[in-house]
Design a protein around this motif. Structure first.
Motif, PDB file in Angstrom:
ATOM      1  N   THR A  31       2.924  -0.876 -10.304  1.00 31.08           N
ATOM      2  CA  THR A  31       3.310  -1.548  -8.977  1.00 31.08           C
ATOM      3  C   THR A  31       3.663  -2.911  -8.768  1.00 31.08           C
ATOM      4  O   THR A  31       4.483  -3.311  -8.235  1.00 31.08           O
ATOM      5  N   GLY A  61      -0.582   6.632   2.714  1.00 33.19           N
ATOM      6  CA  GLY A  61      -1.714   7.922   2.575  1.00 33.19           C
ATOM      7  C   GLY A  61      -2.616   7.405   1.178  1.00 33.19           C
ATOM      8  O   GLY A  61      -3.629   8.223   1.326  1.00 33.19           O
ATOM      9  N   GLU A  62      -2.647   6.142   1.094  1.00 29.83           N
ATOM     10  CA  GLU A  62      -3.492   5.924  -0.093  1.00 29.83           C
ATOM     11  C   GLU A  62      -4.589   4.980   0.578  1.00 29.83           C
ATOM     12  O   GLU A  62      -4.511   4.106   1.123  1.00 29.83           O
ATOM     13  N   ARG A  63      -5.719   4.853  -0.259  1.00 33.54           N
ATOM     14  CA  ARG A  63      -6.905   3.862   0.248  1.00 33.54           C
ATOM     15  C   ARG A  63      -6.802   2.952  -1.000  1.00 33.54           C
ATOM     16  O   ARG A  63      -7.868   2.607  -1.474  1.00 33.54           O
ATOM     17  N   PHE A  64      -5.698   2.250  -1.351  1.00 36.68           N
ATOM     18  CA  PHE A  64      -5.526   1.644  -2.451  1.00 36.68           C
ATOM     19  C   PHE A  64      -4.367   0.648  -2.054  1.00 36.68           C
ATOM     20  O   PHE A  64      -3.495   0.979  -1.637  1.00 36.68           O
ATOM     21  N   VAL A  96       0.880  -1.034   0.028  1.00 36.10           N
ATOM     22  CA  VAL A  96       0.065   0.000   0.062  1.00 36.10           C
ATOM     23  C   VAL A  96       0.961   1.278   0.027  1.00 36.10           C
ATOM     24  O   VAL A  96       1.708   1.350   0.947  1.00 36.10           O
ATOM     25  N   TYR A  97       0.647   2.121  -0.871  1.00 29.44           N
ATOM     26  CA  TYR A  97       1.332   3.616  -0.875  1.00 29.44           C
ATOM     27  C   TYR A  97       0.937   4.402   0.272  1.00 29.44           C
ATOM     28  O   TYR A  97      -0.106   4.280   0.714  1.00 29.44           O
ATOM     29  N   HIS A 146      -6.750  -6.418  -5.760  1.00 26.78           N
ATOM     30  CA  HIS A 146      -7.045  -5.276  -4.763  1.00 26.78           C
ATOM     31  C   HIS A 146      -7.405  -5.748  -3.423  1.00 26.78           C
ATOM     32  O   HIS A 146      -8.382  -6.319  -3.287  1.00 26.78           O
ATOM     33  N   SER A 150      -6.571   0.908   4.135  1.00 19.18           N
ATOM     34  CA  SER A 150      -6.387   2.094   5.075  1.00 19.18           C
ATOM     35  C   SER A 150      -5.899   1.595   6.523  1.00 19.18           C
ATOM     36  O   SER A 150      -5.186   2.374   7.335  1.00 19.18           O
TER      37      SER A 150
END
Length: 235
Positions: free
Chosen positions: A47, A17-20, A14-15, A226, A233
């Protein structure tokens, strides 16, 4: 039992601050297999490829290239493993304009003793191995030409020859057909997979065009990997 070229187990990334994020419970790739990864722009395809090659480190789980757990290696050792065993075809090709076609193709053998040795098993000299690849790809008339004088399709073939020289274990192709029309996309994929299969190189190719999937042994929609927004989060 044959060693997997690439194995991913319980991989998460997960990057900040990302919600992905990506979650790959299990993925194995054998020699000469072709895997097509499909997904829209921004869905995490690049990625995924960077995780496979050790350019990015997984935050959980294991990514093993030729039996080596990339998370346990120093950056220098990881770089050396990647140079020895991974060929890349980039979306923009990343050819060096100040070098000729053949000098671009032989470049990986300047950085990898293993790929140089394998090229010399295939031909009397590294340049002879490069010429054979270029001939197979229909580029024999352009061997000494400057790459900036080539068409997009011709540059693409040079990039494929560079990625395949020295018989890397894995070839990673990141949206390599995006600049081509449908007919040339199909021809490119056929050339790539045929040559890779001949030399036992596994291929992972990502694209947003699902029509190319039928030409590969396996099709992996990246959406299946995904994470849920809630889980990403929390990571």
């Amino acid at each position: 039992m044959t060693q997997a070229v690439l194995s991913m187990q319980g991989v998460e990334f997960v990057y900040a601050g990302e919600r992905f994020g990506l979650h790959i419970p299990s993925f194995d790739l054998s020699s000469a297999q072709g895997v097509f990864v499909h997904g829209e722009s921004g869905s995490g395809k690049s990625t995924l490829l960077n995780l496979m090659a050790g350019v990015l480190r997984a935050q959980a789980g294991r990514v093993c290239l030729m039996g080596h757990d990339l998370s346990t290696l120093t950056e220098r050792r990881c770089d050396a493993l990647r140079v020895d065993h991974v060929g890349f075809v980039f979306q923009q090709f990343n050819l060096l304009n100040y070098l000729s076609v053949i000098d671009n193709v032989t470049l990986p053998c300047e950085f990898s003793a293993l790929r140089r040795r394998r090229a010399l098993e295939d031909a009397p000299t590294v340049k002879a191995a490069a010429r054979a690849l270029l001939q197979d790809l229909g580029m024999q008339a352009h061997i000494d030409q400057a790459v900036q004088t080539l068409s997009v399709g011709q540059q693409q073939r040079v990039a494929v020859a560079r990625a395949l020289i020295g018989r890397p274990s894995l070839l990673i192709a990141d949206e390599p057909t995006s600049a081509l029309d449908a007919m040339h996309q199909a021809r490119f994929v056929e050339l790539l997979l045929n040559r890779a299969q001949q030399q036992g190189t596994a291929v992972v190719m990502v694209s947003h065009n699902p029509e190319l999937a039928a030409r590969f042994d396996r099709h992996c929609p990246i959406a299946a990997w995904h994470m849920s927004p809630q889980r990403a989060s929390a990571s």
